[in-house]
Design a protein around this motif. Sequence first.
Motif, PDB file in Angstrom:
ATOM      1  N   ILE A 214       0.833  -1.215   0.000  1.00 12.69           N
ATOM      2  CA  ILE A 214       0.000   0.000   0.000  1.00 12.69           C
ATOM      3  C   ILE A 214       0.866   1.264   0.000  1.00 12.69           C
ATOM      4  N   ASN A 215       1.732   1.404   0.983  1.00 12.69           N
ATOM      5  CA  ASN A 215       2.690   2.518   1.009  1.00 12.69           C
ATOM      6  C   ASN A 215       2.069   3.875   0.656  1.00 12.69           C
ATOM      7  N   GLY A 216       0.944   4.170   1.265  1.00  9.96           N
ATOM      8  CA  GLY A 216       0.307   5.468   1.046  1.00  9.96           C
ATOM      9  C   GLY A 216      -0.532   5.564  -0.202  1.00  9.96           C
ATOM     10  N   ALA A 217      -0.787   4.453  -0.889  1.00  7.10           N
ATOM     11  CA  ALA A 217      -1.603   4.484  -2.109  1.00  7.10           C
ATOM     12  C   ALA A 217      -3.027   4.918  -1.786  1.00  7.10           C
ATOM     13  N   THR A 218      -3.636   5.629  -2.686  1.00  6.50           N
ATOM     14  CA  THR A 218      -5.032   6.068  -2.561  1.00  6.50           C
ATOM     15  C   THR A 218      -5.745   5.786  -3.876  1.00  6.50           C
ATOM     16  N   TRP A 219      -7.025   6.118  -3.917  1.00  2.79           N
ATOM     17  CA  TRP A 219      -7.760   5.969  -5.170  1.00  2.79           C
ATOM     18  C   TRP A 219      -7.186   6.888  -6.245  1.00  2.79           C
ATOM     19  N   GLU A 220      -6.740   8.060  -5.831  1.00  2.54           N
ATOM     20  CA  GLU A 220      -6.199   9.015  -6.793  1.00  2.54           C
ATOM     21  C   GLU A 220      -4.758   8.675  -7.186  1.00  2.54           C
ATOM     22  N   ASN A 221      -3.996   8.073  -6.258  1.00  2.00           N
ATOM     23  CA  ASN A 221      -2.617   7.673  -6.526  1.00  2.00           C
ATOM     24  C   ASN A 221      -2.517   6.174  -6.280  1.00  2.00           C
TER      25      ASN A 221
END
Length: 631
Positions: free
Chosen positions: A221-228
């Motif tokens: 995941i490492n800070g992943a988001t829907w936008e990134n």
Amino acid sequence: MKEKAIETKSEVDEVVPERSRWSSPLEFVVSCLGYAVGIGNVWRFPYLCYRNGGGVFVLIYLLMVILMGMPIFLLELVIGQYSGLGPDQCFSRIAPIFSGLGYCTLVVIYLVTVYYMVIIAWSVFYFFASFRTELGWGSCDHEFNTKGCFDAIADESCGLNATFYNYKCTSVAELCSEYNFDHMVNRTYCGLQNGTEVHISTIINRTLSSEEYFSQFVLGINGATWENFGEFRWQLFLCLLFSWIVGYFCVIRGIKSSGKAAYFTALFPYVILTALVIRGATLEGAVDGILHYITPKWEMLGDVDVWGSAASQTFYSFGISCGSLITLASYNNFKNNCMKDVVIIAAANLFTSIYAGLAIFAMLGFLAKQLDVPIENVATDGPGLAFVAYPEALLRIPIPQLWSVLFFFMVIILGLGSQFAGIEAVSVTILDKWPHLRKRQYLVQIGICLSCFILAIPMCFSGGIYIFTLLEWNTASWAILLIGLGEIVSVSWAYGCRRFLQHMKDMTISMPKLVYWYWWVCWVIVTPLTLIGVFTFQMVIFAPALYEDYIFPEWANMIGILIGVSTLAPLPIFAIYSYFTKPYTGMEWFKPTKEWGPQSDTSESVVNLTRCTSGSIRSSYDSGITVAMAS
């Protein structure tokens, strides 16, 4: 001319292979058992049981199985066995108004098949990682670990006045002072002068090494988001590819291969589960965990949430309203006693859920004892249980690699057993529609597997867990209750419950009068009302999808709702299509078509009986009997 006709018929028979059949009734039972008993029995039922009153939840769940699970389960088996067809054609022939109902189930099982194999890919990842000398989730020595990473085993060597924090043993007194506490109570608690004591894990941002391993390394995941959406996880991609290759070779010849594989996938997990139960029961704190799991909390009988959870688990555990059971039953001998099969599978399913809970909570009790925290702090649902809490507990027993290999091998086998029926449900729809493709069934199967694999590739990215969560949250959840209601209404109200029960007698399924009326009352009254009640409850408490602390954006939740709606869309679409293309008027929309009935059987008398029965059905309708419930 007659010889020519016979020759032509022979040529057609040669071109179009016959529909497959189970080699034995036992093959059907183990296939249904492999489909119904899956990962949910390991990671969902034990947690729900613990959270919802222990033994009280088991009683309520058993009641839901009797009033809702078994009636829908049997209804689907009888439909499939009687007609010898897949779900798409069954409901369109029972009543044209329900032409799209079978396709609704197929949309559900196809989407479930896509994301379910991702869980198996995670398990494959852990399975291969278990062969290492040191298990990767057992330490904080990796690049992906944060300073809050908590190595519980290293913490035990820090002495009485220190705890593991910021990659090293750190003074508890200093931590307590830093967060404005008056003193250190012991190595796990800080205190105030007024007597308040707080566990240190609640005042510093500390995460188990096994949790960081799953989220930061396996999922990445490492800070992943829907936008990134983050980077592509090639390790997960290879595990997913491996899972689908194994799955494909198990179903390459349809039920001729998946039926044989089901003996292993349905029965072998019990061997591993028994080993885990025995090992778990010998650990310190195991008894506490098991008691937390099964102790009845009678005050929770009046909690509506408990009843709702038991009802949703019934659908989740039995895999009903997904078309797979109809498909599996369609390969049965016409005179197979599927009512007996339902009782056997339901009992085995319940036993497996409770038995798996003993293994899980014995380990969780042991882990809670090791970490010196309440069991509720380590008891979690879904992936958190299978890929965080349980692996963490495995670290603390001798030869953890062996037990880790066994556990994740069991999860893989349970997952694959559930996948076979889903792939077969989609396959039979194609092969029944275009029978000549049966000669190249292996190409049909590879097309299904390949399409599911391609659609799952986005879940191999760092943000893939968000797609997975969205699918799991909205696919087999609220919408599936309405599909189940549609199945019940189409058979017991439109077609006629007594007529349907007569078909069971035609298949030589004998039943005492009390059992006969039990099925009638459930199909006509109790099960529909239960489904409506549970659906209403789920709508009242419905919340948008989320993963841990990450809140999904509105547009993502809207996509999730559309996914749920898409599973229902075939019902109105096919009803409208039939309206403009079929010559039905008035009550003909609720009548069985001329094609309804057994498609093949060894007994010509049964075929004649069916034709006679079908004729009487249409005659009854034409005579003005429009309320099928009373017929």
